[in-house]
Design a protein around this motif. Structure first.
Motif: not given
Length: 89
Positions: A30-53
């Motif tokens: 997770t690179f960044s996280q933004l929390r909203f007042p309505d309990e929602k969270n927005k994440f910017l994520c990097k996923i590494v591994g086999d392309e099919k997986e």
């Protein structure tokens, strides 16, 4: 000599924990996280591994009950970057 350890923490009901547990060859950062007042969270994520997986991971994350929105921002041979909105309420 520097030693590095990877600690995996299981948060019951969290899409990151639930889905990553099903795909042990995938690493999610997770690179960044933004929390909203309505309990929602927005994440910017990097996923590494086999392309099919990574594709399976993306679809499993998208179908998780707490995931409100999931968008693939970029995809290369080795890495996927995605934006996720998760409702933890």
């Amino acid at each position: 000599m520097i030693k590095v350890a990877i600690l995996r923490i299981r948060h019951r009901g969290c899409p990151f924990s639930d889905v990553t547990e099903k795909f042990p060859k995938i690493e999610a950062y997770t690179f960044s996280q933004l929390r909203f007042p309505d309990e929602k969270n927005k994440f910017l994520c990097k996923i590494v591994g086999d392309e099919k997986e990574r594709n399976k991971y993306f679809h499993a994350f998208k179908s998780h009950p707490l995931t409100r929105k999931l968008e693939m921002i970029s995809k290369t041979k080795d890495t996927t970057v995605m934006s996720a909105v998760v409702n933890y309420s």
